[in-house]
Design an enzyme around this catalytic site. Structure first.
Site, PDB file in Angstrom:
ATOM      1  N   HIS A   1     -29.165   8.545  21.338  1.00 21.13           N
ATOM      2  CA  HIS A   1     -29.775   7.490  22.163  1.00 21.13           C
ATOM      3  C   HIS A   1     -30.799   6.689  21.344  1.00 21.13           C
ATOM      4  O   HIS A   1     -31.529   7.259  20.537  1.00 21.13           O
ATOM      5  CB  HIS A   1     -30.478   8.131  23.367  1.00 21.13           C
TER       6      HIS A   1
ATOM      7  N   GLU B   1      -6.659 -11.879  17.414  1.00 24.31           N
ATOM      8  CA  GLU B   1      -7.642 -11.779  16.337  1.00 24.31           C
ATOM      9  C   GLU B   1      -7.918 -13.145  15.725  1.00 24.31           C
ATOM     10  O   GLU B   1      -9.084 -13.540  15.538  1.00 24.31           O
ATOM     11  CB  GLU B   1      -7.154 -10.813  15.259  1.00 24.31           C
TER      12      GLU B   1
ATOM     13  N   TYR C   1      -1.902  -8.658  18.871  1.00 23.48           N
ATOM     14  CA  TYR C   1      -3.206  -8.493  18.223  1.00 23.48           C
ATOM     15  C   TYR C   1      -3.434  -9.532  17.141  1.00 23.48           C
ATOM     16  O   TYR C   1      -4.561  -9.995  16.944  1.00 23.48           O
ATOM     17  CB  TYR C   1      -3.371  -7.065  17.694  1.00 23.48           C
TER      18      TYR C   1
ATOM     19  N   LYS D   1      -8.078 -10.890   6.501  1.00 25.83           N
ATOM     20  CA  LYS D   1      -8.390 -11.084   7.917  1.00 25.83           C
ATOM     21  C   LYS D   1      -9.770 -10.533   8.247  1.00 25.83           C
ATOM     22  O   LYS D   1     -10.562 -11.192   8.929  1.00 25.83           O
ATOM     23  CB  LYS D   1      -7.330 -10.402   8.778  1.00 25.83           C
TER      24      LYS D   1
ATOM     25  N   GLY E   1       0.455 -13.505  22.106  1.00 31.06           N
ATOM     26  CA  GLY E   1      -0.562 -12.726  22.800  1.00 31.06           C
ATOM     27  C   GLY E   1      -0.774 -11.348  22.227  1.00 31.06           C
ATOM     28  O   GLY E   1      -1.461 -10.524  22.831  1.00 31.06           O
TER      29      GLY E   1
ATOM     30  N   THR F   1       1.241  -6.879   2.316  1.00 34.56           N
ATOM     31  CA  THR F   1       0.701  -7.596   3.466  1.00 34.56           C
ATOM     32  C   THR F   1      -0.773  -7.287   3.675  1.00 34.56           C
ATOM     33  O   THR F   1      -1.592  -8.185   3.879  1.00 34.56           O
ATOM     34  CB  THR F   1       1.501  -7.240   4.733  1.00 34.56           C
ATOM     35  N   CYS F   2      -1.142  -6.013   3.616  1.00 30.09           N
ATOM     36  CA  CYS F   2      -2.518  -5.631   3.949  1.00 30.09           C
ATOM     37  C   CYS F   2      -3.526  -6.291   3.027  1.00 30.09           C
ATOM     38  O   CYS F   2      -4.477  -6.931   3.471  1.00 30.09           O
ATOM     39  CB  CYS F   2      -2.673  -4.118   3.889  1.00 30.09           C
TER      40      CYS F   2
ATOM     41  N   GLU G   1       8.253  -5.539  -7.523  1.00 28.37           N
ATOM     42  CA  GLU G   1       7.596  -6.338  -6.485  1.00 28.37           C
ATOM     43  C   GLU G   1       7.804  -7.808  -6.814  1.00 28.37           C
ATOM     44  O   GLU G   1       7.411  -8.275  -7.887  1.00 28.37           O
ATOM     45  CB  GLU G   1       6.111  -6.010  -6.409  1.00 28.37           C
TER      46      GLU G   1
ATOM     47  N   ASP H   1       6.298  -0.729   7.157  1.00 32.13           N
ATOM     48  CA  ASP H   1       6.713  -1.680   8.187  1.00 32.13           C
ATOM     49  C   ASP H   1       8.209  -1.955   8.180  1.00 32.13           C
ATOM     50  O   ASP H   1       8.763  -2.389   9.187  1.00 32.13           O
ATOM     51  CB  ASP H   1       5.965  -3.007   8.014  1.00 32.13           C
TER      52      ASP H   1
ATOM     53  N   SER I   1       0.811  -1.210   0.000  1.00 35.12           N
ATOM     54  CA  SER I   1       0.000   0.000   0.000  1.00 35.12           C
ATOM     55  C   SER I   1       0.850   1.268   0.000  1.00 35.12           C
ATOM     56  O   SER I   1       0.559   2.232  -0.717  1.00 35.12           O
ATOM     57  CB  SER I   1      -0.937   0.001   1.206  1.00 35.12           C
ATOM     58  N   GLY I   2       1.903   1.308   0.823  1.00 38.02           N
ATOM     59  CA  GLY I   2       2.742   2.490   0.905  1.00 38.02           C
ATOM     60  C   GLY I   2       3.543   2.725  -0.359  1.00 38.02           C
ATOM     61  O   GLY I   2       3.598   3.848  -0.883  1.00 38.02           O
TER      62      GLY I   2
ATOM     63  N   CYS J   1      -4.716  -7.322   6.496  1.00 32.03           N
ATOM     64  CA  CYS J   1      -5.944  -6.624   6.895  1.00 32.03           C
ATOM     65  C   CYS J   1      -7.183  -7.083   6.139  1.00 32.03           C
ATOM     66  O   CYS J   1      -8.212  -7.377   6.740  1.00 32.03           O
ATOM     67  CB  CYS J   1      -5.797  -5.120   6.692  1.00 32.03           C
TER      68      CYS J   1
ATOM     69  N   GLU K   1     -22.957   6.552  23.137  1.00 35.04           N
ATOM     70  CA  GLU K   1     -23.430   7.735  23.868  1.00 35.04           C
ATOM     71  C   GLU K   1     -22.764   7.846  25.231  1.00 35.04           C
ATOM     72  O   GLU K   1     -22.676   8.937  25.810  1.00 35.04           O
ATOM     73  CB  GLU K   1     -24.951   7.706  24.027  1.00 35.04           C
TER      74      GLU K   1
ATOM     75  N   ALA L   1      14.282  -7.138  -6.286  1.00 31.78           N
ATOM     76  CA  ALA L   1      15.252  -6.078  -6.548  1.00 31.78           C
ATOM     77  C   ALA L   1      16.114  -5.852  -5.322  1.00 31.78           C
ATOM     78  O   ALA L   1      15.684  -6.067  -4.184  1.00 31.78           O
ATOM     79  CB  ALA L   1      14.535  -4.785  -6.930  1.00 31.78           C
TER      80      ALA L   1
END
Length: 451
Positions: free
Chosen positions: A434, A181, A177, A50, A175, A41-42, A34, A302, A14-15, A47, A439, A114
Site C-alpha cells: 500500500h 494499440e 490488439y 511499437k 478492432g 517482426t518483433c 533470412e 507465427d 526471435s524464434g 513489439c 494491492e 530460401a
C-alpha cells in the site's frame, strides 16, 4: 547419408535465431537464411518499435499530469522525424546484436530467400542448394489487406514506422490488439484518429469487462471509435483518401491504416509439394513437438499460428532443440500464457476470461474498478480494473485481468501465481503493498457475482 548441416533454419526472427544458437551450442552444425532483416517482426516491425512509440505517445498525458502536480512544463510539438531517426538507429543496433549472436555461436548465415526442394534440401534464391538432417521453418507472419477496392493505397503495421511525416488525420481499420494499440499511439502523438471495427466491441476474445473499459477510455481520450462499421471502398481525394464506410458516412482521411489480420508466411516455400500440411489460414500444421507431417521438417512461431507471441516462439525454439538435439522430447506448453495489450490504458491478462470460464464450470467473479491515486489527483476521470475469475469447485484462480497503466508489468507477476495453481485464498493470504493499484488483487474479499 552425409549432410552439409545438422540444422538449417529458415527465418531470422526471435524464434529462429534462438533455436539456431542453442542448437549450435550442442555442437551441431547450423545454418540460417533470412531474406529481410534479422530480428523478425518483433524487433524490426513489431513489439520493440511499437513499445518505443507507446512510450513516446504517453508523454503528452504525462506533461499534463506534471502540471497538475505543480510543475511548470514548457513543451513544443512532437518531432516525428527526430524520433523516427532514433528509432531506426535503435533497430539497426538490435539487428547488429542478433547478427553478432549468430556469428559468435558459429551459425553460418545467408542473407537471401530460401525454399525447400525436398525433405532435406534447402535452395537459396542465389541458386545454391544445401542439405540438412533437420530443417526448421520460422518465417513468421505478415499483415494482410482486406479485399476491398482501393485497399492497396492504405498502409499496414509494417509501414507505420517508416512514414516521412505523421498524418493530421488517420482511419484505423480493425478492432484487434494491433489496431487498438496504434489508435492509442497515434492519438497520443497528436493525430486525429478514427477507428472502424465491424464487430460489436473491440478486442474480441478478451474479457468483456476489460475490453469494455478500454473502449470507454479510448473514446474519452479522443479516439472516434465507430463499432459495427467497415470500409466498403477508398479512393484518392484532393487531400488524402475518401473512404466510404458501410454506414454511408463518407469521410476524407490523410491516411488509412489497415490492421485487419495477419497470415503465416508460407508462400513459395515448396511445402505443399513435400507433403507438409497447411491449415486454412496457410499455417504449417505441427504436432506437440513442432514437427510437421514430414519427419525432418519442423516449424515454430507465427508461421504455425498457434499462439502468436515472441516469447512463445522462443520457447518453441528451445523445446525443439531439447527434443531434436538433446534427446529430451519436450512438448510445447501453451497453457496459461500471460500477455499484455499496450493500449492506453494497458490490458494485462492470463488465463480464462469470465465468459470462457462460465462455459466450462461454475465460477465466482471478484472485480473492482476505481480511479487510481496518481491520475485522480490530477483530475483524470479514467478508471482502472482488477479482476479474478475463480473456480467455485477448486477455488483456483482461472483468470486474471488488469486494465491499468503498467498492467503488463503486473500481469507478469500474477501469471507466476496462476501458473502454479494459486487459489483465491492464496491471493488473500498475501499482504497488500500500500498504496498501489495492484494491492486490490489481494484485498477483494467478496465476489461481485457468481455463475
Amino acid at each position: 547419408m552425409t549432410f552439409d548441416y545438422d540444422l538449417f533454419v529458415i527465418g531470422g526472427g526471435s524464434g529462429g535465431v534462438r533455436a539456431a544458437r542453442v542448437a549450435a551450442a550442442t555442437g551441431a552444425t547450423v545454418a540460417l537464411a533470412e531474406e529481410s532483416r534479422y530480428g523478425g517482426t518483433c524487433v524490426i516491425r513489431g513489439c520493440v518499435p511499437k513499445k518505443l512509440m507507446v512510450f513516446a505517445s504517453e508523454f503528452s498525458v504525462e506533461m499534463q499530469t506534471a502540471q497538475a502536480y505543480g510543475w511548470t512544463v514548457h513543451a513544443g510539438g512532437f518531432d516525428w522525424p527526430a524520433f523516427r531517426g532514433k528509432l531506426h538507429a535503435e533497430l539497426d543496433r538490435l539487428e547488429g546484436v542478433y547478427r553478432k549472436l549468430l556469428k559468435d555461436s558459429g551459425v553460418e548465415t545467408f542473407d537471401v530467400r530460401a525454399r525447400l526442394s525436398d525433405a532435406h534440401t534447402v535452395t537459396l534464391s542465389t541458386g545454391e542448394s544445401y542439405t540438412a538432417k533437420h530443417i526448421l521453418i520460422a518465417t513468421g507472419g505478415t499483415p494482410i489487406r482486406p479485399d476491398i477496392p482501393g485497399a492497396e493505397r492504405g498502409i499496414v503495421s509494417d509501414d507505420i514506422f517508416n512514414l516521412d511525416t505523421l498524418p493530421r488525420t488517420i482511419l484505423v481499420v480493425g478492432g484487434g490488439y494491433i489496431a487498438c494499440e496504434f489508435a492509442c499511439i497515434l492519438n497520443g502523438l497528436g493525430v486525429a484518429v478514427t477507428q472502424y471495427y465491424r464487430g460489436a466491441q473491440i478486442l474480441r476474445g478478451f474479457d468483456d469487462e476489460a475490453r469494455g473499459l478500454v473502449s470507454e477510455d479510448m473514446i474519452s481520450n479522443g479516439i472516434d471509435v465507430k463499432l459495427g462499421t467497415n470500409v466498403q471502398s477508398m479512393t484518392p481525394g484532393d487531400s488524402g483518401y475518401i473512404v466510404t464506410p458501410t454506414n454511408g458516412d463518407e469521410k476524407c482521411f490523410d491516411q488509412v491504416f489497415f490492421a485487419t489480420g495477419r497470415r503465416p508466411q508460407t508462400e513459395d516455400l515448396g511445402l505443399e509439394d513435400l507433403g507438409v500440411g497447411l491449415g486454412r489460414n496457410g499455417q504449417i500444421e505441427v504436432n506437440e513437438y513442432s514437427q510437421t507431417a514430414v519427419p525432418s521438417i519442423y516449424a515454430i512461431g507465427d508461421v504455425t499460428d498457434r499462439v502468436n507471441l515472441t516469447p512463445v516462439a522462443i520457447r518453441e525454439g528451445m523445446a525443439f532443440v531439447e527434443t531434436v538435439f538433446k534427446g529430451n522430447p519436450t512438448p510445447v506448453d501453451h497453457d496459461l500464457i500471460p500477455t499484455a495489450i499496450f493500449t492506453q490504458p494497458e490490458i494485462g491478462t492470463v488465463g480464462l476470461s469470465e465468459e470462457a470460464a462460465r462455459d466450462i464450470e461454475p465460477v465466482e467473479i471478484y472485480c473492482t474498478a476505481f480511479k487510481p491515486m496518481k491520475s485522480a489527483f490530477a483530475g483524470d476521470t479514467g478508471r482502472v480494473m482488477m479482476k479474478l475469475v475463480v473456480s467455485q469447485a477448486t477455488r483456483r484462480v482461472l483468470g486474471c485481468h488488469i486494465v491499468a497503466p503498467g498492467a503488463g508489468e503486473m500481469i507478469q507477476m500474477a501469471g507466476i501465481a496462476i501458473k502454479m495453481g494459486a487459489t483465491k485464498e492464496d491471493f488473500d493470504r498475501v499482504c497488500a503493498v500500500h498504496p498501489t493499484m495492484s494491492e486490490e488483487l489481494v484485498t477483494m474479499k467478496t465476489p461481485v457475482r457468481a455463475g
